[in-house]
Design an enzyme around this catalytic site. Sequence first.
Site, PDB file in Angstrom:
ATOM      1  N   ARG A 148       0.957  -1.190  -0.122  1.00  0.00           N
ATOM      2  CA  ARG A 148      -0.002   0.026  -0.036  1.00  0.00           C
ATOM      3  C   ARG A 148       1.063   1.255  -0.066  1.00  0.00           C
ATOM      4  O   ARG A 148       0.647   2.224  -0.842  1.00  0.00           O
ATOM      5  CB  ARG A 148      -0.685   0.072   1.127  1.00  0.00           C
ATOM      6  CG  ARG A 148      -2.236  -0.736   1.237  1.00  0.00           C
ATOM      7  CD  ARG A 148      -2.978  -0.663   2.405  1.00  0.00           C
ATOM      8  NE  ARG A 148      -2.258  -1.172   3.474  1.00  0.00           N
ATOM      9  CZ  ARG A 148      -2.449  -2.601   3.877  1.00  0.00           C
ATOM     10  NH1 ARG A 148      -3.647  -3.183   3.664  1.00  0.00           N
ATOM     11  NH2 ARG A 148      -1.818  -3.063   4.972  1.00  0.00           N
ATOM     12  N   ASP A 168      10.287  -6.923  -3.836  1.00  0.00           N
ATOM     13  CA  ASP A 168       9.179  -7.354  -3.159  1.00  0.00           C
ATOM     14  C   ASP A 168       8.852  -8.908  -3.928  1.00  0.00           C
ATOM     15  O   ASP A 168       8.126  -9.014  -4.747  1.00  0.00           O
ATOM     16  CB  ASP A 168       7.970  -6.603  -3.280  1.00  0.00           C
ATOM     17  CG  ASP A 168       6.792  -6.990  -2.392  1.00  0.00           C
ATOM     18  OD1 ASP A 168       6.590  -8.088  -2.166  1.00  0.00           O
ATOM     19  OD2 ASP A 168       5.957  -5.981  -1.884  1.00  0.00           O
ATOM     20  N   ALA A 228       8.815   2.813   8.228  1.00  0.00           N
ATOM     21  CA  ALA A 228       8.013   1.320   8.573  1.00  0.00           C
ATOM     22  C   ALA A 228       8.239   0.940   9.945  1.00  0.00           C
ATOM     23  O   ALA A 228       7.499   1.072  10.611  1.00  0.00           O
ATOM     24  CB  ALA A 228       8.271   0.434   7.248  1.00  0.00           C
ATOM     25  N   ARG A 229       9.225  -0.120   9.917  1.00  0.00           N
ATOM     26  CA  ARG A 229       9.212  -0.598  11.321  1.00  0.00           C
ATOM     27  C   ARG A 229      10.942  -0.573  11.621  1.00  0.00           C
ATOM     28  O   ARG A 229      11.820  -0.972  10.707  1.00  0.00           O
ATOM     29  CB  ARG A 229       9.096  -2.083  11.270  1.00  0.00           C
ATOM     30  CG  ARG A 229       7.554  -2.209  11.452  1.00  0.00           C
ATOM     31  CD  ARG A 229       7.118  -1.892  12.719  1.00  0.00           C
ATOM     32  NE  ARG A 229       5.606  -1.628  13.035  1.00  0.00           N
ATOM     33  CZ  ARG A 229       4.974  -0.673  12.896  1.00  0.00           C
ATOM     34  NH1 ARG A 229       5.215   0.339  12.448  1.00  0.00           N
ATOM     35  NH2 ARG A 229       3.593  -0.665  13.555  1.00  0.00           N
ATOM     36  N   ASP A 253      12.158   7.381  10.795  1.00  0.00           N
ATOM     37  CA  ASP A 253      11.091   7.741  11.644  1.00  0.00           C
ATOM     38  C   ASP A 253      10.752   6.831  12.723  1.00  0.00           C
ATOM     39  O   ASP A 253      10.119   6.914  13.655  1.00  0.00           O
ATOM     40  CB  ASP A 253       9.761   7.778  10.845  1.00  0.00           C
ATOM     41  CG  ASP A 253       8.361   8.080  11.456  1.00  0.00           C
ATOM     42  OD1 ASP A 253       8.588   9.162  12.433  1.00  0.00           O
ATOM     43  OD2 ASP A 253       7.403   7.415  11.443  1.00  0.00           O
ATOM     44  N   GLU A 258      11.470   1.828  20.991  1.00  0.00           N
ATOM     45  CA  GLU A 258      10.804   3.145  21.052  1.00  0.00           C
ATOM     46  C   GLU A 258      10.179   3.243  22.432  1.00  0.00           C
ATOM     47  O   GLU A 258       9.676   2.089  23.006  1.00  0.00           O
ATOM     48  CB  GLU A 258       9.569   3.172  19.952  1.00  0.00           C
ATOM     49  CG  GLU A 258      10.236   3.172  18.564  1.00  0.00           C
ATOM     50  CD  GLU A 258       9.056   3.246  17.342  1.00  0.00           C
ATOM     51  OE1 GLU A 258       8.087   3.536  17.752  1.00  0.00           O
ATOM     52  OE2 GLU A 258       9.684   3.301  16.374  1.00  0.00           O
ATOM     53  N   HIS A 278       8.598   8.203  15.239  1.00  0.00           N
ATOM     54  CA  HIS A 278       7.322   7.744  14.891  1.00  0.00           C
ATOM     55  C   HIS A 278       5.951   8.514  14.460  1.00  0.00           C
ATOM     56  O   HIS A 278       4.883   8.089  15.105  1.00  0.00           O
ATOM     57  CB  HIS A 278       6.829   6.512  15.723  1.00  0.00           C
ATOM     58  CG  HIS A 278       6.450   5.369  15.256  1.00  0.00           C
ATOM     59  ND1 HIS A 278       6.588   4.092  15.450  1.00  0.00           N
ATOM     60  CD2 HIS A 278       5.369   5.156  14.107  1.00  0.00           C
ATOM     61  CE1 HIS A 278       5.730   3.222  14.813  1.00  0.00           C
ATOM     62  NE2 HIS A 278       5.025   3.755  14.011  1.00  0.00           N
ATOM     63  N   ALA A 281       2.260   8.199  10.970  1.00  0.00           N
ATOM     64  CA  ALA A 281       0.559   8.083  10.598  1.00  0.00           C
ATOM     65  C   ALA A 281       0.176   9.417  11.454  1.00  0.00           C
ATOM     66  O   ALA A 281      -1.030   9.553  11.631  1.00  0.00           O
ATOM     67  CB  ALA A 281       0.271   6.871  11.527  1.00  0.00           C
TER      68      ALA A 281
HETATM   69  P1  NAD Z   1       1.440  -3.670   3.089  1.00  0.00           P
HETATM   70  O1  NAD Z   1       1.047  -4.998   3.809  1.00  0.00           O
HETATM   71  O2  NAD Z   1       0.481  -2.814   2.184  1.00  0.00           O
HETATM   72  O3  NAD Z   1       2.922  -3.794   2.276  1.00  0.00           O
HETATM   73  C1  NAD Z   1       3.920  -4.515   2.603  1.00  0.00           C
HETATM   74  C2  NAD Z   1       4.802  -5.053   1.382  1.00  0.00           C
HETATM   75  O4  NAD Z   1       5.932  -5.618   1.869  1.00  0.00           O
HETATM   76  C3  NAD Z   1       3.907  -6.114   0.829  1.00  0.00           C
HETATM   77  O5  NAD Z   1       3.701  -5.740  -0.621  1.00  0.00           O
HETATM   78  C4  NAD Z   1       4.710  -7.399   0.896  1.00  0.00           C
HETATM   79  O6  NAD Z   1       4.532  -8.315  -0.319  1.00  0.00           O
HETATM   80  C5  NAD Z   1       6.127  -6.856   1.154  1.00  0.00           C
HETATM   81  N1  NAD Z   1       6.982  -7.621   1.901  1.00  0.00           N
HETATM   82  C6  NAD Z   1       6.683  -8.619   2.684  1.00  0.00           C
HETATM   83  N2  NAD Z   1       7.874  -9.190   3.267  1.00  0.00           N
HETATM   84  C7  NAD Z   1       8.838  -8.778   2.127  1.00  0.00           C
HETATM   85  C8  NAD Z   1      10.213  -9.303   2.293  1.00  0.00           C
HETATM   86  N3  NAD Z   1      10.907 -10.028   2.798  1.00  0.00           N
HETATM   87  N4  NAD Z   1      10.962  -8.159   1.202  1.00  0.00           N
HETATM   88  C9  NAD Z   1      10.432  -7.494   0.527  1.00  0.00           C
HETATM   89  N5  NAD Z   1       9.099  -7.058   0.557  1.00  0.00           N
HETATM   90  C10 NAD Z   1       8.333  -7.701   1.507  1.00  0.00           C
HETATM   91  O7  NAD Z   1       1.792  -2.740   4.358  1.00  0.00           O
HETATM   92  P2  NAD Z   1       1.663  -1.188   4.349  1.00  0.00           P
HETATM   93  O8  NAD Z   1       0.347  -0.680   4.678  1.00  0.00           O
HETATM   94  O9  NAD Z   1       2.326  -0.614   2.958  1.00  0.00           O
HETATM   95  O10 NAD Z   1       2.578  -0.842   5.517  1.00  0.00           O
HETATM   96  C11 NAD Z   1       4.039  -0.934   5.336  1.00  0.00           C
HETATM   97  C12 NAD Z   1       4.827  -0.704   6.548  1.00  0.00           C
HETATM   98  O11 NAD Z   1       4.617   0.672   7.073  1.00  0.00           O
HETATM   99  C13 NAD Z   1       4.306  -1.380   7.841  1.00  0.00           C
HETATM  100  O12 NAD Z   1       5.409  -2.092   8.588  1.00  0.00           O
HETATM  101  C14 NAD Z   1       3.534  -0.633   8.665  1.00  0.00           C
HETATM  102  O13 NAD Z   1       3.588  -0.892   9.954  1.00  0.00           O
HETATM  103  C15 NAD Z   1       4.268   0.544   8.599  1.00  0.00           C
HETATM  104  N6  NAD Z   1       3.540   1.749   8.985  1.00  0.00           N
HETATM  105  C16 NAD Z   1       4.346   2.756   9.620  1.00  0.00           C
HETATM  106  C17 NAD Z   1       3.787   4.070   9.940  1.00  0.00           C
HETATM  107  C18 NAD Z   1       4.542   5.062  10.742  1.00  0.00           C
HETATM  108  O14 NAD Z   1       4.021   5.654  11.387  1.00  0.00           O
HETATM  109  N7  NAD Z   1       5.776   5.197  10.497  1.00  0.00           N
HETATM  110  C19 NAD Z   1       2.530   4.386   9.381  1.00  0.00           C
HETATM  111  C20 NAD Z   1       1.891   3.274   8.447  1.00  0.00           C
HETATM  112  C21 NAD Z   1       2.572   2.230   8.208  1.00  0.00           C
HETATM  113  C1  MLT Z   2       1.095   1.770  12.181  1.00  0.00           C
HETATM  114  O1  MLT Z   2       1.714   0.545  11.923  1.00  0.00           O
HETATM  115  O2  MLT Z   2      -0.203   1.963  11.755  1.00  0.00           O
HETATM  116  C2  MLT Z   2       2.186   2.900  12.395  1.00  0.00           C
HETATM  117  O3  MLT Z   2       3.161   2.581  13.087  1.00  0.00           O
HETATM  118  C3  MLT Z   2       1.307   4.032  12.831  1.00  0.00           C
HETATM  119  C4  MLT Z   2       1.173   4.134  14.250  1.00  0.00           C
HETATM  120  O4  MLT Z   2       1.336   3.191  15.122  1.00  0.00           O
HETATM  121  O5  MLT Z   2       0.896   5.211  14.780  1.00  0.00           O
END
Ligand code: NAD
Ligand code: MLT
Length: 528
Positions: A148, A168, A228-229, A253, A258, A278, A281
């Site tokens: 996404r 991916d 991401a993480r 981020d 944390e 972080h 979001a």
């Molecule tokens: P998503 O599930 O839509 O996409 C993740 C993608 O990673 C998928 O296409 C999957 O196939 C791919 N993937 C999985 N394992 C893999 C690997 N070993 N190598 C390469 N690709 C791989 O998730 P998303 O909604 O796009 O979210 C992505 C990340 O962002 C998550 O960790 C989510 O928790 C994090 N996130 C962080 C924040 C923040 O506040 N910083 C906010 C929202 C989401």
């Molecule tokens: C999430 O995975 O949705 C993000 O890390 C955002 C958050 O928890 O605030």
Amino acid sequence: MRILVSDDVSEKGVALLREHFDVDVKTNMPPAELLECIGNYDGLVTRSQTQVTEEVIAAAKNLKVIGRAGVGVDNINIPAATARGIVVVNAPEGNTIAAVEHTIGMTLAMTRHIPQAHQSIQEGKWDRKSFTGIQLSGKTLGIIGVGRIGSRVAKRMQAMEMTTIGYDPYITEERARQVGVELVDFDTLLARSDYITLHTPLTKETRNMVDAAAIAKMKDGVRLVNCARGECFDVHAIADAIKAGKVAGAAIDVYPDEPLTLDNNPFLGMFNVVQTSHLGASTIEAQEGVAVDVAYGVIDALNGKPVMNAVNMAPIPKSVAAVIEPYFSLAERMGTIAIYLADGPVEDLDIEYTGALSETETQHLTTAFLKGFLSPSRPDSVNYDTAPGLAKKRNLNVKESKSHKTGYYSTAITVKIKTSSGEHFIAGTLFDGKDPKIVQIDQYSVDFDPKGYLLLVPHIDQPNMIGQIATILGKAAININGMQVGRTTESGTNIMAVAVDDDIPNDILLQLSGIEGILDVKLIHCEE
Ligand code: NAD
Ligand code: MLT
């Protein structure tokens, strides 16, 4: 019913909950306090800060639902919740755009030293020399995880005239083409990218994915972004590489530990690093979106209605459940084995049900298979509700068929997996009507329990193959708790299924692959 909101969640979601339940908002609670009070609540709503551990779940005697206002559910012990029948519901879509825009903001801020220049102005300086950056236009952006967020970052960075490449292993070429990303292997992404941004969930495979070994394969002067993480980056290796001049900048981020403090921040005082706490979001729209989405999920769960974004369960009609329920975990584990068996993106999945299963509705079993199949790559977003839709989005062609003809086993599930490089087979059944067994892998007849850590090792049929594997595992202090050799008369090869107590480090897997006569080594983890 009583709900505890234990992290900062937008008032819009809390207000919605208050229309139905008694709601207490208590944020920043020390773990001991959470343990003490959680027994009073029917529902818990968190963001990423509250750690919902096995201990918390054990103490949560009345808990029926955990709502996660966001995507990542890595702060919740899902198996423990599932074992207690607690529904876990997340809000996977609501903060996508916020995370995308933060990634872009961080990338630009790092590239043009915007926070540092701001600070300099605030200190009364007028410095036009220290903050020279580079331009994004013409550079190559490597995206790890094209889901996404990753795919939307790609779209936006293409508008900045960047070339977007992606790693991916779980999406098809077609999906990548749709979002203008050239799919490449991991090493190629490392070697070609001027910028690397990671957007995967935290999984066994992505933990420390960007480490010293990966950095060594990158271009000199590469810039790194992680929104991401935190655990996916080895932050100490990155800090060292910045000091050494190999990495020209980082925008971070999220962190392995944390909240980050002055004591555990490896980037302290580094000019080329931009850090946020972080905040990916943290927009009004995203916080309202995830809070409202998760509130509806919690309300549905507590009212016994189907939950759209349940991460761990969905209701099934009782009459169907009576027949198929014993096969659920078999189907899900077969899905997990299947994704590891496939060496590239899967195009077609043909699932055949025989015997008793040919006479009932089996779509829920197919969903369980797909859940197991997609879980290694999308643990945050796969559940019984989303698995079929996610499979469709990946252009997986899933065909379900039934046959009254029984083979060696009276009732079985057989799956044919077609990838661009060939076909694989997997068949499973229940022993004693309850114990899942895998009975065929490709051309080999086997008989093993699909649970825990499993090594699948096809090899040439020659003496001392088992001995060599056992020696390497023994030296690494990895306990073997089961072993079975599957044979085929035609090919002069066998397959070993080795069950071990623990995860196996990559260097040991490499040693195993190096044994003469070993054709492949796959480590599979089937959730128990
Ligand atoms: P998503 O599930 O839509 O996409 C993740 C993608 O990673 C998928 O296409 C999957 O196939 C791919 N993937 C999985 N394992 C893999 C690997 N070993 N190598 C390469 N690709 C791989 O998730 P998303 O909604 O796009 O979210 C992505 C990340 O962002 C998550 O960790 C989510 O928790 C994090 N996130 C962080 C924040 C923040 O506040 N910083 C906010 C929202 C989401
Ligand atoms: C999430 O995975 O949705 C993000 O890390 C955002 C958050 O928890 O605030």
